[in-house]
Design a protein around this motif. Structure first.
Motif, PDB file in Angstrom:
ATOM      1  N   VAL A  98       0.925  -1.170  -0.099  1.00  0.00           N
ATOM      2  CA  VAL A  98      -0.081   0.137  -0.046  1.00  0.00           C
ATOM      3  C   VAL A  98       0.974   1.189   0.017  1.00  0.00           C
ATOM      4  CG1 VAL A  98      -2.060  -1.255   1.190  1.00  0.00           C
ATOM      5  CG2 VAL A  98      -0.147  -0.345   2.342  1.00  0.00           C
ATOM      6  N   PRO A  99       0.445   2.339  -0.388  1.00  0.00           N
ATOM      7  CA  PRO A  99       1.072   3.544  -0.407  1.00  0.00           C
ATOM      8  C   PRO A  99       1.228   3.979   0.908  1.00  0.00           C
ATOM      9  CG  PRO A  99      -0.703   3.718  -2.088  1.00  0.00           C
ATOM     10  CD  PRO A  99      -0.896   2.700  -1.318  1.00  0.00           C
ATOM     11  N   ASN A 100       2.623   4.581   1.054  1.00  0.00           N
ATOM     12  CA  ASN A 100       2.853   5.201   2.454  1.00  0.00           C
ATOM     13  C   ASN A 100       1.762   6.035   2.974  1.00  0.00           C
ATOM     14  OD1 ASN A 100       4.567   4.594   4.392  1.00  0.00           O
ATOM     15  ND2 ASN A 100       6.114   6.403   3.871  1.00  0.00           N
ATOM     16  N   THR A 101       1.134   6.777   2.540  1.00  0.00           N
ATOM     17  CA  THR A 101       0.259   7.586   2.717  1.00  0.00           C
ATOM     18  C   THR A 101      -1.066   6.733   3.376  1.00  0.00           C
ATOM     19  OG1 THR A 101      -0.922   7.911   0.639  1.00  0.00           O
ATOM     20  CG2 THR A 101       0.765   9.504   1.465  1.00  0.00           C
ATOM     21  N   LEU A 102      -1.296   5.610   2.818  1.00  0.00           N
ATOM     22  CA  LEU A 102      -2.533   4.947   3.301  1.00  0.00           C
ATOM     23  C   LEU A 102      -2.216   3.725   4.492  1.00  0.00           C
ATOM     24  CD1 LEU A 102      -4.295   4.164   0.074  1.00  0.00           C
ATOM     25  CD2 LEU A 102      -5.002   6.039   1.849  1.00  0.00           C
ATOM     26  N   LEU A 103      -0.775   3.834   4.877  1.00  0.00           N
ATOM     27  CA  LEU A 103      -0.444   2.618   5.603  1.00  0.00           C
ATOM     28  C   LEU A 103      -0.986   2.609   6.979  1.00  0.00           C
ATOM     29  CD1 LEU A 103       1.489   0.370   5.701  1.00  0.00           C
ATOM     30  CD2 LEU A 103       3.254   1.821   6.682  1.00  0.00           C
ATOM     31  N   LYS A 104      -1.302   3.830   7.585  1.00  0.00           N
ATOM     32  CA  LYS A 104      -1.661   3.848   8.995  1.00  0.00           C
ATOM     33  C   LYS A 104      -3.428   3.727   8.865  1.00  0.00           C
ATOM     34  CE  LYS A 104      -1.479   4.831  13.022  1.00  0.00           C
ATOM     35  NZ  LYS A 104      -0.659   3.907  13.895  1.00  0.00           N
ATOM     36  N   HIS A 105      -4.041   4.081   7.804  1.00  0.00           N
ATOM     37  CA  HIS A 105      -5.356   3.574   7.449  1.00  0.00           C
ATOM     38  C   HIS A 105      -5.594   2.008   7.482  1.00  0.00           C
ATOM     39  CE1 HIS A 105      -9.506   3.333   5.721  1.00  0.00           C
ATOM     40  NE2 HIS A 105      -8.993   2.582   4.795  1.00  0.00           N
ATOM     41  N   TRP A 106      -4.641   1.297   6.696  1.00  0.00           N
ATOM     42  CA  TRP A 106      -4.641  -0.009   6.496  1.00  0.00           C
ATOM     43  C   TRP A 106      -4.462  -0.680   7.819  1.00  0.00           C
ATOM     44  CZ3 TRP A 106      -5.967  -3.801   3.017  1.00  0.00           C
ATOM     45  CH2 TRP A 106      -6.270  -3.293   1.820  1.00  0.00           C
ATOM     46  N   GLU A 107      -3.303  -0.155   8.621  1.00  0.00           N
ATOM     47  CA  GLU A 107      -3.265  -0.779  10.050  1.00  0.00           C
ATOM     48  C   GLU A 107      -4.623  -0.662  10.883  1.00  0.00           C
ATOM     49  OE1 GLU A 107       0.581   0.144  12.185  1.00  0.00           O
ATOM     50  OE2 GLU A 107       0.977   1.399  10.623  1.00  0.00           O
ATOM     51  N   ASN A 108      -5.052   0.231  10.779  1.00  0.00           N
ATOM     52  CA  ASN A 108      -6.359   0.639  11.623  1.00  0.00           C
ATOM     53  C   ASN A 108      -7.539  -0.403  11.084  1.00  0.00           C
ATOM     54  OD1 ASN A 108      -5.285   2.519  13.175  1.00  0.00           O
ATOM     55  ND2 ASN A 108      -6.125   4.214  11.882  1.00  0.00           N
ATOM     56  N   GLN A 109      -7.728  -0.447   9.910  1.00  0.00           N
ATOM     57  CA  GLN A 109      -8.709  -1.711   9.252  1.00  0.00           C
ATOM     58  C   GLN A 109      -8.309  -3.030   9.463  1.00  0.00           C
ATOM     59  OE1 GLN A 109     -11.580  -0.492   7.607  1.00  0.00           O
ATOM     60  NE2 GLN A 109     -10.744   1.481   8.478  1.00  0.00           N
ATOM     61  N   ILE A 110      -7.086  -3.195   9.699  1.00  0.00           N
ATOM     62  CA  ILE A 110      -6.783  -4.745  10.007  1.00  0.00           C
ATOM     63  C   ILE A 110      -6.838  -4.811  11.421  1.00  0.00           C
ATOM     64  CG2 ILE A 110      -4.470  -6.194  10.388  1.00  0.00           C
ATOM     65  CD1 ILE A 110      -3.623  -4.969   7.567  1.00  0.00           C
ATOM     66  N   SER A 111      -6.507  -3.767  12.301  1.00  0.00           N
ATOM     67  CA  SER A 111      -6.849  -3.971  13.742  1.00  0.00           C
ATOM     68  C   SER A 111      -8.382  -4.019  13.892  1.00  0.00           C
ATOM     69  CB  SER A 111      -6.511  -2.799  14.400  1.00  0.00           C
ATOM     70  OG  SER A 111      -4.740  -2.767  14.323  1.00  0.00           O
ATOM     71  N   MET A 112      -9.089  -3.619  13.303  1.00  0.00           N
ATOM     72  CA  MET A 112     -10.740  -3.479  13.267  1.00  0.00           C
ATOM     73  C   MET A 112     -11.094  -4.682  12.780  1.00  0.00           C
ATOM     74  SD  MET A 112     -11.944   0.449  12.801  1.00  0.00           S
ATOM     75  CE  MET A 112     -12.173   0.297  11.080  1.00  0.00           C
ATOM     76  N   HIS A 113     -10.579  -5.331  11.805  1.00  0.00           N
ATOM     77  CA  HIS A 113     -11.303  -6.512  10.851  1.00  0.00           C
ATOM     78  C   HIS A 113     -10.852  -7.646  10.907  1.00  0.00           C
ATOM     79  CE1 HIS A 113     -14.143  -3.649   9.447  1.00  0.00           C
ATOM     80  NE2 HIS A 113     -13.048  -2.689   9.043  1.00  0.00           N
ATOM     81  N   VAL A 114      -9.568  -7.989  11.475  1.00  0.00           N
ATOM     82  CA  VAL A 114      -8.911  -9.213  11.631  1.00  0.00           C
ATOM     83  C   VAL A 114      -8.961  -9.812  13.157  1.00  0.00           C
ATOM     84  CG1 VAL A 114      -6.776 -10.339  11.374  1.00  0.00           C
ATOM     85  CG2 VAL A 114      -7.174  -8.320   9.770  1.00  0.00           C
ATOM     86  N   ASP A 115      -9.528 -10.945  13.274  1.00  0.00           N
ATOM     87  CA  ASP A 115      -9.579 -11.396  14.460  1.00  0.00           C
ATOM     88  C   ASP A 115      -8.445 -12.500  14.819  1.00  0.00           C
ATOM     89  OD1 ASP A 115     -10.347 -12.850  16.941  1.00  0.00           O
ATOM     90  OD2 ASP A 115     -12.081 -13.856  15.700  1.00  0.00           O
TER      91      ASP A 115
END
Length: 194
Positions: A98-115
């Motif tokens: 993912v682009p560096n600008t979206l990295l934090k967003h993806w981290e948040n999404q993974i934290s919210m959606h990955v069990d």
């Protein structure tokens, strides 16, 4: 002494004879002088012999590999392919770029959606390389926690765009586990049943 195919062993023993002759005789003695002269000549002959053998081997290898139909060329190609496959490290993980600008967003999404509890009963370990090249854990620490103590399970590897070289492939294979099980949206719970 029977050296068989041990060329280097033979060279070492011959040089030992010359060294001993020089060690146990004074420099002005005729035995010392003869040993020195023979040692120098022996080294020169060995160097010349090795150079000629290298040239012959390169020439033979070149003529064999230039004939793609030859059985030797096929064996060499098969060996090179086997060596390449053996050098690869399997991983059952998914790679997200993912682009560096979206990295934090993806981290948040993974934290919210990955069990992570569904993925492992151990503590989840997230390995992170910061922009400054600092790792969240040392390679030795990850190996100790995940493979020796078995208290943690690697679930995520995050490289924040550092120019620091990545850890070795065997380590990356361990840090890229299967992470494609997400919490189900809605009430179906289908992904939890898998």
């Amino acid at each position: 002494h029977n050296y068989g195919h041990d060329f280097e062993g033979m060279c070492t023993d011959v040089q030992l004879v010359f060294r001993n002759a020089m060690l146990y005789n004074p420099p002005d003695h005729h035995v010392y002088k003869a040993a020195k002269r023979l040692s120098d000549k022996f080294k020169e002959l060995i160097r010349t012999f090795k150079e000629s053998q290298t040239k012959s081997a390169k020439k033979a290898y070149g003529s064999i590999t230039s004939k793609p139909d030859s059985s030797v060329a096929a064996i060499l190609a098969e060996r090179a392919n086997a060596e390449l496959i053996d050098s690869l490290y399997p991983s059952s993980g998914n790679l997200l770029i993912v682009p560096n600008t979206l990295l934090k967003h993806w981290e948040n999404q993974i934290s919210m959606h990955v069990d992570f509890g569904y993925l492992t009963k151990r503590l989840p370990l997230i390995y992170r390389l910061s922009k400054k090249g600092k790792a969240s854990h040392s390679v030795d620490e990850v190996i100790r926690l995940c493979q020796h103590e078995k208290t943690h399970s690697p679930v995520l590897f995050i490289d924040q765009g550092t120019s620091t070289p990545l850890p070795p492939p065997s380590f990356l294979a361990m840090c890229l586990p299967r992470t494609n099980v997400f919490k189900a949206n809605g009430n179906s719970g289908a992904s939890k049943r898998r």
